[in-house]
Motif scaffolding. Structure first.
Motif, PDB file in Angstrom:
ATOM      1  N   VAL A   1      -2.937  -2.220  -0.512  1.00  0.00           N
ATOM      2  CA  VAL A   1      -4.895  -1.727  -0.594  1.00  0.00           C
ATOM      3  C   VAL A   1      -5.673  -1.650   0.819  1.00  0.00           C
ATOM      4  O   VAL A   1      -5.102  -3.226   1.566  1.00  0.00           O
ATOM      5  CB  VAL A   1      -5.753  -3.353  -1.031  1.00  0.00           C
ATOM      6  CG1 VAL A   1      -7.511  -2.829  -1.489  1.00  0.00           C
ATOM      7  CG2 VAL A   1      -5.403  -3.769  -2.617  1.00  0.00           C
TER       8      VAL A   1
ATOM      9  N   VAL B   1     -10.755   0.366  -9.151  1.00  0.00           N
ATOM     10  CA  VAL B   1      -9.406   0.723  -8.218  1.00  0.00           C
ATOM     11  C   VAL B   1      -9.314   2.644  -8.537  1.00  0.00           C
ATOM     12  O   VAL B   1      -9.316   2.509  -9.358  1.00  0.00           O
ATOM     13  CB  VAL B   1      -7.880   0.499  -8.910  1.00  0.00           C
ATOM     14  CG1 VAL B   1      -7.361   0.987  -8.265  1.00  0.00           C
ATOM     15  CG2 VAL B   1      -8.227  -1.358  -9.849  1.00  0.00           C
TER      16      VAL B   1
ATOM     17  N   ASP C   1       5.795   1.713  -5.492  1.00  0.00           N
ATOM     18  CA  ASP C   1       5.019   0.347  -5.957  1.00  0.00           C
ATOM     19  C   ASP C   1       3.514   0.758  -6.265  1.00  0.00           C
ATOM     20  O   ASP C   1       3.949   2.245  -6.238  1.00  0.00           O
ATOM     21  CB  ASP C   1       4.216  -0.458  -4.283  1.00  0.00           C
ATOM     22  CG  ASP C   1       4.825  -2.160  -4.783  1.00  0.00           C
ATOM     23  OD1 ASP C   1       3.961  -2.598  -5.614  1.00  0.00           O
ATOM     24  OD2 ASP C   1       4.207  -2.898  -3.228  1.00  0.00           O
TER      25      ASP C   1
ATOM     26  N   THR D   1      -9.000  -8.088   3.385  1.00  0.00           N
ATOM     27  CA  THR D   1      -7.842  -7.664   2.057  1.00  0.00           C
ATOM     28  C   THR D   1      -6.318  -8.829   2.514  1.00  0.00           C
ATOM     29  O   THR D   1      -5.503  -8.802   1.652  1.00  0.00           O
ATOM     30  CB  THR D   1      -6.232  -6.557   2.272  1.00  0.00           C
ATOM     31  OG1 THR D   1      -5.687  -6.187   3.390  1.00  0.00           O
ATOM     32  CG2 THR D   1      -7.736  -5.394   1.970  1.00  0.00           C
TER      33      THR D   1
ATOM     34  N   ALA E   1       0.715   1.956  -5.936  1.00  0.00           N
ATOM     35  CA  ALA E   1      -0.066   1.823  -4.574  1.00  0.00           C
ATOM     36  C   ALA E   1       0.060   3.146  -4.224  1.00  0.00           C
ATOM     37  O   ALA E   1       0.555   4.097  -4.903  1.00  0.00           O
ATOM     38  CB  ALA E   1      -0.140   1.025  -3.484  1.00  0.00           C
ATOM     39  N   GLY E   2      -1.303   3.547  -3.424  1.00  0.00           N
ATOM     40  CA  GLY E   2      -1.195   4.687  -2.905  1.00  0.00           C
ATOM     41  C   GLY E   2      -1.383   5.947  -4.146  1.00  0.00           C
ATOM     42  O   GLY E   2      -2.192   6.014  -4.966  1.00  0.00           O
TER      43      GLY E   2
ATOM     44  N   PRO F   1      -7.229   6.156  -2.534  1.00  0.00           N
ATOM     45  CA  PRO F   1      -6.208   5.418  -3.920  1.00  0.00           C
ATOM     46  C   PRO F   1      -5.672   4.282  -3.166  1.00  0.00           C
ATOM     47  O   PRO F   1      -4.862   4.042  -2.038  1.00  0.00           O
ATOM     48  CB  PRO F   1      -5.403   6.755  -3.480  1.00  0.00           C
ATOM     49  CG  PRO F   1      -5.848   8.059  -3.427  1.00  0.00           C
ATOM     50  CD  PRO F   1      -6.627   7.221  -2.215  1.00  0.00           C
ATOM     51  N   GLY F   2      -6.411   3.242  -4.166  1.00  0.00           N
ATOM     52  CA  GLY F   2      -5.667   2.054  -4.174  1.00  0.00           C
ATOM     53  C   GLY F   2      -6.875   0.414  -4.189  1.00  0.00           C
ATOM     54  O   GLY F   2      -7.182  -0.345  -4.037  1.00  0.00           O
ATOM     55  N   ASP F   3      -7.891   1.515  -3.168  1.00  0.00           N
ATOM     56  CA  ASP F   3      -9.445   1.132  -2.635  1.00  0.00           C
ATOM     57  C   ASP F   3      -9.595  -0.699  -4.122  1.00  0.00           C
ATOM     58  O   ASP F   3      -9.640   0.885  -5.480  1.00  0.00           O
ATOM     59  CB  ASP F   3     -10.563   2.018  -2.004  1.00  0.00           C
ATOM     60  CG  ASP F   3      -9.711   1.969  -0.986  1.00  0.00           C
ATOM     61  OD1 ASP F   3      -8.591   1.416   0.068  1.00  0.00           O
ATOM     62  OD2 ASP F   3     -11.121   3.068  -0.618  1.00  0.00           O
TER      63      ASP F   3
ATOM     64  N   LEU G   1      -1.557   6.084  -8.117  1.00  0.00           N
ATOM     65  CA  LEU G   1      -2.662   5.771  -8.205  1.00  0.00           C
ATOM     66  C   LEU G   1      -3.545   7.070  -8.706  1.00  0.00           C
ATOM     67  O   LEU G   1      -4.741   7.321  -9.549  1.00  0.00           O
ATOM     68  CB  LEU G   1      -3.816   4.680  -7.288  1.00  0.00           C
ATOM     69  CG  LEU G   1      -2.673   3.273  -7.753  1.00  0.00           C
ATOM     70  CD1 LEU G   1      -3.752   2.551  -6.823  1.00  0.00           C
ATOM     71  CD2 LEU G   1      -2.819   2.404  -8.785  1.00  0.00           C
TER      72      LEU G   1
ATOM     73  N   VAL H   1      -2.569  -4.994  -7.908  1.00  0.00           N
ATOM     74  CA  VAL H   1      -2.583  -2.946  -6.332  1.00  0.00           C
ATOM     75  C   VAL H   1      -1.838  -3.578  -5.039  1.00  0.00           C
ATOM     76  O   VAL H   1      -2.393  -4.593  -4.845  1.00  0.00           O
ATOM     77  CB  VAL H   1      -3.781  -2.940  -6.801  1.00  0.00           C
ATOM     78  CG1 VAL H   1      -3.597  -1.758  -5.574  1.00  0.00           C
ATOM     79  CG2 VAL H   1      -4.286  -2.010  -7.876  1.00  0.00           C
TER      80      VAL H   1
END
Length: 283
Positions: free
Chosen positions: A74, A134, A32, A106, A34-35, A239-241, A38, A71
């Protein structure tokens, strides 16, 4: 790169946009968007792929091919309030001396073109086009001088807000910011190499074809680097925040008299180079 997630709600798959505007599927390479995907290492691995060798996804994105939130997974969705001086003025509030932070839960995250259902009891539903940051490589107590090294990319955010719940229901702003559907993000995450200056982006929003917001990130009180560094003082960024950075003037609350969203209306919004969104308000 422009990274995205495509498919029905709850079944989105990772993808990227190619130079011809077609969606290419990344499912064989990453689980995905995500995480760790990124982080700098994760993005470098995606850059090494040949887009022409990736499967083409049938359909035109944002027409007959739905895009989800750009994303997944999150962990934190941090909002910044009153970060444009002219928006603070229209809200009747002082320009902050340091960033005003709040959270968007979220569960509010939605696709860029998903319908927005008016929540039961809502009377003051409002719009806010914003630049979203991001996070790529995380960190804590990040120096402002190196803060942009921790950014994976940028996206369009509509920080939808219920002003009655935000202002008149006591406590923090969060009650007016985190309802389901109040956080459309995307259509895609645009990596930092395609955004040479995040403080030189036009952002705009219209309701039923009438321009309501038309501003520039150049007028932000606190810029992207300052916000990343500041937020990292209070929480470890992962990562992904996502940090959504405030809105220029023209929100419904600031109209004279105030104007709020009604069922059947359509919001269109975008940021130069980052794409556009479109949400229909439903009853």
């Amino acid at each position: 790169m422009k990274l995205l997630r495509h498919g029905p709600i709850g079944s989105e798959r990772p993808g990227m946009l190619d130079a011809e505007g077609r969606v290419r599927d990344l499912s064989a390479h990453v689980p995905d968007i995500a995480g760790a995907v990124l982080t700098r290492a994760g993005l470098d691995a995606l850059r090494a792929l040949d887009p022409g060798a990736l499967p083409v996804v049938e359909g035109q994105p944002q027409e007959d091919l739905r895009l989800g939130a750009c994303v997944a997974g999150v962990g934190k969705f941090i909002g910044v309030g009153l970060n444009y001086a002219d928006h603070a003025a229209e809200s009747g509030m002082d320009v902050p001396t340091e960033p005003v932070l709040f959270t968007k839960w979220t569960s509010c995250i939605a696709g860029p073109d998903d319908d927005l259902a008016i929540p039961p009891g809502s009377t003051m539903l409002d719009w806010e086009v914003e630049l979203g940051i991001v996070i790529g490589d995380g960190g804590r107590h990040i120096p402002e001088a190196s803060a942009l090294d921790h950014v994976a990319g940028y996206c369009v955010v509509n920080d939808i807000s219920e002003r009655d719940w935000q202002i008149h229901r006591g406590g923090s702003w969060d009650k007016g910011k985190g309802h389901d559907g109040f956080g459309p993000i995307g259509p895609w995450l645009v990596t930092t190499d395609e955004v040479p200056d995040p403080q030189a982006l036009r952002l705009w929003l219209e309701v039923d074809g009438q321009m309501r917001q038309d501003g520039s990130t150049a007028t932000m009180v606190f810029g992207v680097a300052a916000l990343v560094a500041y937020c990292s003082r209070f929480a470890t960024l992962m990562p992904g925040d996502i940090i959504t950075t405030g809105t220029p003037p023209g929100v419904g609350m600031g109209q004279k008299p105030p104007v709020f969203l009604r069922a059947g209306q359509v919001m269109r919004l975008g940021i130069d180079g980052l794409g556009r969104q479109c949400q229909r308000v439903t009853g």
